[in-house]
Structure formats: structure tokens, C-alpha cells
Design a protein around this motif. Structure first.
Motif, mmCIF file in Angstrom:
data_model
loop_
_atom_site.group_PDB
_atom_site.id
_atom_site.type_symbol
_atom_site.label_atom_id
_atom_site.label_comp_id
_atom_site.label_asym_id
_atom_site.label_seq_id
_atom_site.Cartn_x
_atom_site.Cartn_y
_atom_site.Cartn_z
ATOM 1 N N ALA A 1 1.246 3.808 4.388
ATOM 2 C CA ALA A 1 1.139 2.396 4.018
ATOM 3 C C ALA A 1 1.015 1.614 5.311
ATOM 4 C CB ALA A 1 2.375 1.971 3.243
ATOM 5 N N SER B 1 0.860 -1.181 0.000
ATOM 6 C CA SER B 1 0.000 0.000 0.000
ATOM 7 C C SER B 1 0.897 1.233 0.000
ATOM 8 C CB SER B 1 -0.948 0.008 1.194
ATOM 9 O OG SER B 1 -0.233 -0.070 2.402
ATOM 10 N N GLY B 2 0.273 2.400 -0.082
ATOM 11 C CA GLY B 2 1.043 3.634 -0.102
ATOM 12 C C GLY B 2 1.299 4.110 -1.526
ATOM 13 N N GLY B 3 2.146 5.118 -1.652
ATOM 14 C CA GLY B 3 2.423 5.725 -2.946
ATOM 15 C C GLY B 3 1.300 6.619 -3.412
ATOM 16 N N ASP B 4 0.400 7.004 -2.487
ATOM 17 C CA ASP B 4 -0.741 7.858 -2.811
ATOM 18 C C ASP B 4 -0.853 9.000 -1.815
ATOM 19 O OD1 ASP B 4 -3.261 5.522 -1.453
ATOM 20 O OD2 ASP B 4 -1.404 6.333 -0.628
#
Lengths: 383, 74
Positions: B66, B59-62
């Protein structure tokens, strides 16, 4: 008593943040955005972490989830804007939550929260933001917050920004045998860098990098792991820390001749549990007349397993060694297709508020035996 | 450290993108379209994000964390 304390905590956070915003007592706020959404998730499949099945697994992961969400945006003045989000989850499941599988005391778990963010335009090109919130679910209590900064460049053709977030999870570490050894905590610290760039009058791109560090009790304490040649199971155990990296790039291209928008996104993820993942998404938006918008989307995700994943642990496993059978952390591929039909009650460009109703559908399927169908209904209004 | 390569690419892309042509405000009519926003529907994104974070290890990168925040998080 716990529920009353939670409500007082939420009210204190909301009032304190609103009062702290500049100019709070001097301007008439305007609600400039309202969104309501109800999503229904139907999940079926199997996972080795679930005890709802044979001792050597996998067990059932059947679940039904109802998720109403409300979002309210309030423009306080020219410089200050607040956004309030209220998500709720109602999960009906016997197996994904081992607490209910053990006791059958309640087949339904409720979760809810409050998330408030405020942005302040501090100059022509600079914006700061802060965020506070609280999440509650059995057996977690999770306050969280964050700070952010964004700067516009080149006549607003580009932006760069950074934000930091923290989450504190306080929960009862109920084991797979139903034993509660007292409260424990999990800490999450997160930092993100992001940039956007207008590439043409019809093209915009973005890049984001996120770093997350977690420490404390990281495992899901009620998950269990089958033991080879035995009907017994042992509890899941994670390392005490986890460092996670994620970088993504996205692009959106509008085609004025056909009123079509194409969107694409790619994300690479890696952490020190040796989980390595790639995710790619594409979406097509198509206007049909002045009031109808259709979206079709596809997502592909592939990941390796964490290094301590197993579907069956050896009987002589070191009790201190990390081990998990969580099917979410296994090597897997996932495909997802979706669509959305949106009808504008009042379309953009008329000078009035924009009102819309929409219906969405997603079908998600994992290679290791999990399927989720999600149907959503939404209403949105924006000035 | 393998994570440095993706981060380096991301920063390099951001630096290169800064050299793109400037689009004047009166030329941004199509960029204002709802389908061209970085987040098209925040509440739908919240629901679908949770579908992914509760069923995958990545998850993450948004611009969000995460992990953490609920028992479903991996």
C-alpha cells in the motif's frame, strides 16, 4: 548519464535474477504467456493541492495518460517459472505535476519500469517466489523486491501464503516553489498474509491481510496548501512515518447452466493518518457462445480524510505541523462502472494456445470533483 | 487498536474455511475457467489498480504494497 545508469541497472537485475534461478543452464524455456495492453486515461477535475488555478484553490487536475504494458511469462522447467512486466506511463498534464506547472519546461512526463517475479515449486505442496524490479519517473528512482511462500493444503483445496516486499524511493524533493534541496528517500516495507479455499466445485473464496510501514519523506514535495486570506501557498508536509492496514475478502461463483461467473470483493483499510476506507466491488462475466465473453463491473469506495487535511491553512500554522490539501486524501466517495468485451481468436478447451483480443472501458467519478475515463485494448496468448 | 478487529475477522474466516468439504481434482472443471482465477487479467489489473492508488488514500489488501514505488502513490 542518469538514463544510461537506469538501463544498466535494469539489465543487471534481469540477468542476475535469471542466472540465479535453479537449473538455468539446463532447460529450454518456453514462453507460455504473452499480454499486451494499451490503456488511455482521460482525467478532469479539481484539487486544492494543484497550483493551476486561484491562489485559494482548487486548481485544475486535467491530465491525459497513455499506458502501454507488456507481460511475458516464461516456463523454464517443471518447477520454475518467470514473469516479466514492462509498464510505461506517458502523462501529459500541466497541473497534477507542479514541476511542469512551475517551469513549463516539459508538458509531458514519462515513467517506466521493469518487474520480474520468479516462482519455484520446491515440493508437491510448497512454492517460493521472489521479485525484483525498478521504476523510473521524474523525479523518482524506485528499486523494489520481495519474497513469498505459498503452501497448498487438503489436496489443493486451500492455499495459505505470505510475502514481504520492500520499495526504496529515491527522488529530488522539488518544492512547490521549484527549489530542489537535494536527494531524499522514502522507504516502504510491506507484509501480506493470504488464503484461498475452494468451497464447492463452482465456488472459490479468498482472504488477504496487508500491513505496510513507510518512513522517510512521505509527502509529495511539490504539492501545496492554500493559506487563509493570502495569495501565498505553503508546502505539503506529512509525518515521518505511516502504518497502513488493509484486509480484503473475495468470492467467485460460477453458474454452469448459464456460463456466468459472479465475483465480489470487499476491502477495509485504516492507517495512522486516521484515514478509514471501505471498498466494495462486484463483477459479472457472461459467455456468449464459444468465443465471446462480456464483463460488467461496479466499484464503490468511501474514505474519511486524513486528520491533517485542510482546504485552507491558518496563517499562523506551526511550520512543523503536518498539513495537506491533496484531494486524494480528502473525505470522498467514488463510483466506478466498467465493462469489457473479449473475443477469443482461439478459445479455451481446444487443446491449443488460447488467443484473445479485448476492449475495456471504465468510468470513475469522485464526489470531490474528479472524473476519469479509461479505455483499454488488449491482446493475450497463453499455453 | 481498531485495525485488530478486521485482521481478526480475516484470520477467523481463513480458519473456518479450512473446514470446508474437499473437492476432488476431477470435479474442478469449472474452477479452471479463466473467469474463476484469483487474477483474471494481470495487466488490466495493473492499469486499474494504478487508477485507484493514484486517486485515493487507501490501497493494499491485494498482496501488494500500500504505497511507494512512484510519485503518484498516496
Amino acid at each position: 548519464m542518469a538514463a544510461r545508469t537506469d538501463r544498466l541497472a535494469l539489465l543487471t537485475l534481469a540477468l542476475g535474477t535469471c542466472l540465479a534461478a535453479p537449473g538455468a543452464a539446463q532447460d529450454d524455456p518456453v514462453v507460455d504467456e504473452l499480454r499486451f495492453r494499451f490503456t488511455f486515461f482521460d482525467q478532469d477535475g479539481e484539487g486544492y493541492q494543484s497550483p493551476d488555478g486561484p491562489a485559494d484553490g482548487p486548481g485544475s487536475e486535467r491530465a491525459v495518460i497513455y499506458q502501454p504494458v507488456a507481460l511475458v511469462g516464461v516456463r523454464q522447467n517443471e518447477r520454475v517459472r518467470h514473469s516479466f512486466t514492462f509498464p510505461v506511463d506517458i502523462v501529459t498534464a500541466a497541473s497534477p505535476d507542479a514541476i511542469d506547472a512551475m517551469s513549463r519546461a516539459s508538458m509531458t512526463n514519462e515513467a517506466g519500469g521493469f518487474d520480474m517475479s520468479t516462482t519455484v515449486q520446491v515440493g508437491d505442496d510448497d512454492e517460493v517466489g521472489f521479485r525484483l524490479g525498478y521504476h523510473m519517473e521524474e523525479p523518482w528512482r524506485s528499486p523494489f523486491g520481495g519474497l513469498g511462500y505459498t503452501r497448498s493444503l487438503a489436496q489443493d483445496n486451500a492455499t495459505i501464503g505470505a510475502n514481504v516486499n520492500f520499495i526504496i524511493d529515491v527522488f529530488d524533493p522539488i518544492s512547490h516553489l521549484g527549489v530542489d534541496s537535494g536527494l531524499t528517500t522514502r522507504y516502504t516495507l510491506n507484509a501480506n498474509l493470504a488464503g484461498t479455499q475452494i468451497l464447492s466445485p463452482t465456488t472459490i473464496a479468498g482472504v488477504t491481510y496487508g500491513l505496510t510501514y513507510q518512513f522517510g519523506t512521505l509527502e509529495t514535495t511539490y504539492n501545496s496548501v492554500p493559506i487563509q486570506g493570502s495569495s501565498q501557498r505553503i508546502g505539503e508536509l506529512f509525518p515521518d512515518t505511516r502504518l497502513r492496514h488493509a484486509v480484503s475478502a473475495s468470492i467467485a461463483q460460477h453458474l454452469p447452466a448459464t456460463r456466468t461467473t459472479l465475483r465480489g470483493r470487499y476491502r477495509y483499510y485504516r492507517d495512522d493518518f486516521d484515514l478509514d476506507a471501505h471498498t466494495a466491488e462486484v463483477a459479472v462475466y457472461q459467455y456468449l457462445g464459444a468465443r465471446l465473453l462480456v464483463r460488467l463491473d461496479y466499484r464503490y469506495h468511501t474514505q474519511s480524510a486524513v486528520r491533517f487535511f485542510t482546504t485552507s491553512a491558518p496563517a499562523d500554522l506551526d511550520p512543523a505541523a503536518p498539513v495537506t490539501s491533496d484531494s486524494d486524501l480528502a473525505s470522498l466517495d467514488a463510483h466506478e462502472v466498467g465493462g469489457k468485451l473479449l473475443f477469443y481468436l482461439r478459445p479455451p478447451g481446444t487443446g491449443d494456445a488460447v488467443d484473445s483480443l479485448d476492449l475495456s472501458f471504465h468510468h470513475y467519478e469522485r464526489s470531490n470533483g474528479l472524473r476519469v475515463d479509461a479505455i483499454g485494448f488488449g491482446y493475450a496468448r497463453s499455453l | 487498536m481498531p485495525f485488530l478487529r478486521p485482521a481478526a475477522w480475516a484470520l477467523a474466516c481463513a480458519a473456518l474455511l479450512g473446514g470446508c468439504a474437499v473437492v476432488a481434482p476431477y470435479e474442478r472443471e469449472f474452477l479452471a475457467d479463466p473467469t474463476m482465477q484469483m487474477t483474471v487479467d494481470p495487466v488490466e489489473d495493473l492499469a486499474i489498480r494504478k487508477l485507484h492508488t493514484a486517486r485515493e488514500g487507501a490501497s493494499g489488501g491485494d498482496s501488494q504494497s500500500a504505497g511507494g514505488g512512484c510519485g503518484c502513490s498516496n
